[in-house]
Design a protein around this motif. Structure first.
Motif, PDB file in Angstrom:
ATOM      1  N   HIS A  56       2.713  -1.304  13.139  1.00  0.00           N
ATOM      2  CA  HIS A  56       2.170  -1.823  11.878  1.00  0.00           C
ATOM      3  C   HIS A  56       1.973  -0.692  10.874  1.00  0.00           C
ATOM      4  CE1 HIS A  56      -1.091  -3.076   9.099  1.00  0.00           C
ATOM      5  NE2 HIS A  56      -0.352  -4.166   9.033  1.00  0.00           N
ATOM      6  N   CYS A  94      -3.802  -9.659   7.112  1.00  0.00           N
ATOM      7  CA  CYS A  94      -3.475  -8.242   7.289  1.00  0.00           C
ATOM      8  C   CYS A  94      -4.373  -7.417   6.367  1.00  0.00           C
ATOM      9  CB  CYS A  94      -2.007  -8.026   6.944  1.00  0.00           C
ATOM     10  SG  CYS A  94      -1.543  -6.301   6.754  1.00  0.00           S
ATOM     11  N   THR A  99      -3.848  -4.669   5.092  1.00  0.00           N
ATOM     12  CA  THR A  99      -3.068  -3.937   4.086  1.00  0.00           C
ATOM     13  C   THR A  99      -2.626  -4.856   2.951  1.00  0.00           C
ATOM     14  OG1 THR A  99      -2.250  -2.554   5.877  1.00  0.00           O
ATOM     15  CG2 THR A  99      -1.068  -2.409   3.780  1.00  0.00           C
ATOM     16  N   CYS A 100      -2.123  -6.072   3.296  1.00  0.00           N
ATOM     17  CA  CYS A 100      -1.489  -6.910   2.259  1.00  0.00           C
ATOM     18  C   CYS A 100      -2.062  -8.317   2.180  1.00  0.00           C
ATOM     19  CB  CYS A 100       0.013  -6.974   2.512  1.00  0.00           C
ATOM     20  SG  CYS A 100       0.423  -7.988   3.947  1.00  0.00           S
ATOM     21  N   CYS A 134       2.462  -7.843  11.183  1.00  0.00           N
ATOM     22  CA  CYS A 134       2.381  -8.458   9.864  1.00  0.00           C
ATOM     23  C   CYS A 134       3.801  -8.667   9.355  1.00  0.00           C
ATOM     24  CB  CYS A 134       1.610  -7.564   8.902  1.00  0.00           C
ATOM     25  SG  CYS A 134       1.788  -8.125   7.192  1.00  0.00           S
ATOM     26  N   CYS A 137       4.344  -6.502   5.960  1.00  0.00           N
ATOM     27  CA  CYS A 137       4.349  -5.037   6.082  1.00  0.00           C
ATOM     28  C   CYS A 137       5.453  -4.561   7.026  1.00  0.00           C
ATOM     29  CB  CYS A 137       3.030  -4.518   6.632  1.00  0.00           C
ATOM     30  SG  CYS A 137       1.619  -4.749   5.549  1.00  0.00           S
TER      31      CYS A 137
HETATM   32 ZN    ZN Z   1       0.613  -6.686   5.875  1.00  0.00          ZN
END
Ligand code: ZN
Length: 272
Positions: A177, A241, A243-244, A261, A264
């Motif tokens: 990831h 996620c 991150t996103c 994810c 990502c």
């Molecule tokens: Zn993500």
């Protein structure tokens, strides 16, 4: 299940007790997790009067060397193996399998509920037989060379302990990831730069677990009790996620639950 960081934490925890006294008695019963060719009386004969000189680790395997011993005691914790430092004549620990009584009054106890761990007594040079280089000790730009000709998806290849030792399901998911690599991507399609990025991500995730030690129980022992998941994607199917914000997926790869994810970690280059 203990992965590389947890085994390293155990190595650091047992060393002060083991290194400061000689073994004065050995208790336990033969049968698993003791290897089939190893009995408690063998260990008595081999260890009593001896002092531990070093505890080494490669991947998830520990190797204990004792003064003048002809062989090395190798310990793999399996699913539920763990150590306890007790007073020498204290009561038996739950799931106790082996007890080394030490001359300073403490005892090192190995306990293992499911008996899937393995204790063996092997010639010195064979302690780490079958294992590749240690995941934490291998330079990140070395990893690509160790996986050349792998026919597997990257997530499955990472768990091959003969290539790099110590990466388990958790750190494979976390590293992929962080590096933005889809778990089904063919290992042989990763560029050297992607390998370096991935190796660094796996090592960073392992270091993070190592640096959390000191707070008490180890993750594989405490996770069920506390219900706290310290990981970014592992065990987080259905959650956004971090991150996103896209929902984290779970798939089965090589028989193991795999978390990733889809945004990502794009599927380009994935094995069909
Ligand atoms: Zn993500």
């Amino acid at each position: 299940m203990p992965e590389l960081p947890e085994v390293e934490i155990w190595r650091r925890r047992i060393w002060p007790t083991l290194s400061t006294a000689t073994v004065i008695d050995v208790h336990g019963s033969s049968g698993p997790p003791l290897a089939p060719d190893l009995s408690i009386s063998d260990l008595r004969g081999a260890l009593i009067g001896r002092q531990c000189m070093r505890v080494d680790r490669r991947g998830k395997r520990l190797a204990l060397q004792f003064t003048e011993a002809e062989r090395t005691l190798v310990i793999q914790l399996g699913m539920t193996g763990r150590f306890h430092v007790e007073s020498s004549h204290g009561p038996e620990v739950r799931f106790e399998r082996l007890r080394l009584e030490l001359s300073h009054g403490a005892a090192l106890v190995y306990a293992d509920a499911r008996r899937i761990g393995r204790l063996s007594w092997v010639p010195h040079g064979e302690a780490f037989q079958g294992l590749g280089a240690d995941a934490l000790a291998t330079e990140s730009d070395e990893w690509s060379k160790r996986f050349t000709e792998s026919r597997s998806p990257i997530k499955v290849a990472l768990l091959d302990q003969e290539r790099v030792a110590g990466v388990g399901n958790i750190y494979a998911c976390e590293g992929l990831h962080a590096a933005g690599i889809h778990p089904k991507r063919a290992a042989r399609t990763l560029t050297p730069a992607e390998w370096t990025h991935l190796a660094r991500a796996i090592q960073a995730s392992m270091q993070q677990t190592l640096s959390r030690d000191g707070a008490g129980s180890l993750l594989y022992l405490s996770a069920k009790e506390t219900n706290v998941n310290p990981f970014v994607v592992y065990g987080r199917a259905g959650e956004p996620c971090p991150t996103c914000g896209v929902t984290i997926c779970r798939d089965i790869l090589g028989g193991r639950g795999t978390f990733f994810c889809p945004a990502c970690q794009p599927e380009a280059g994935t094995v069909a």
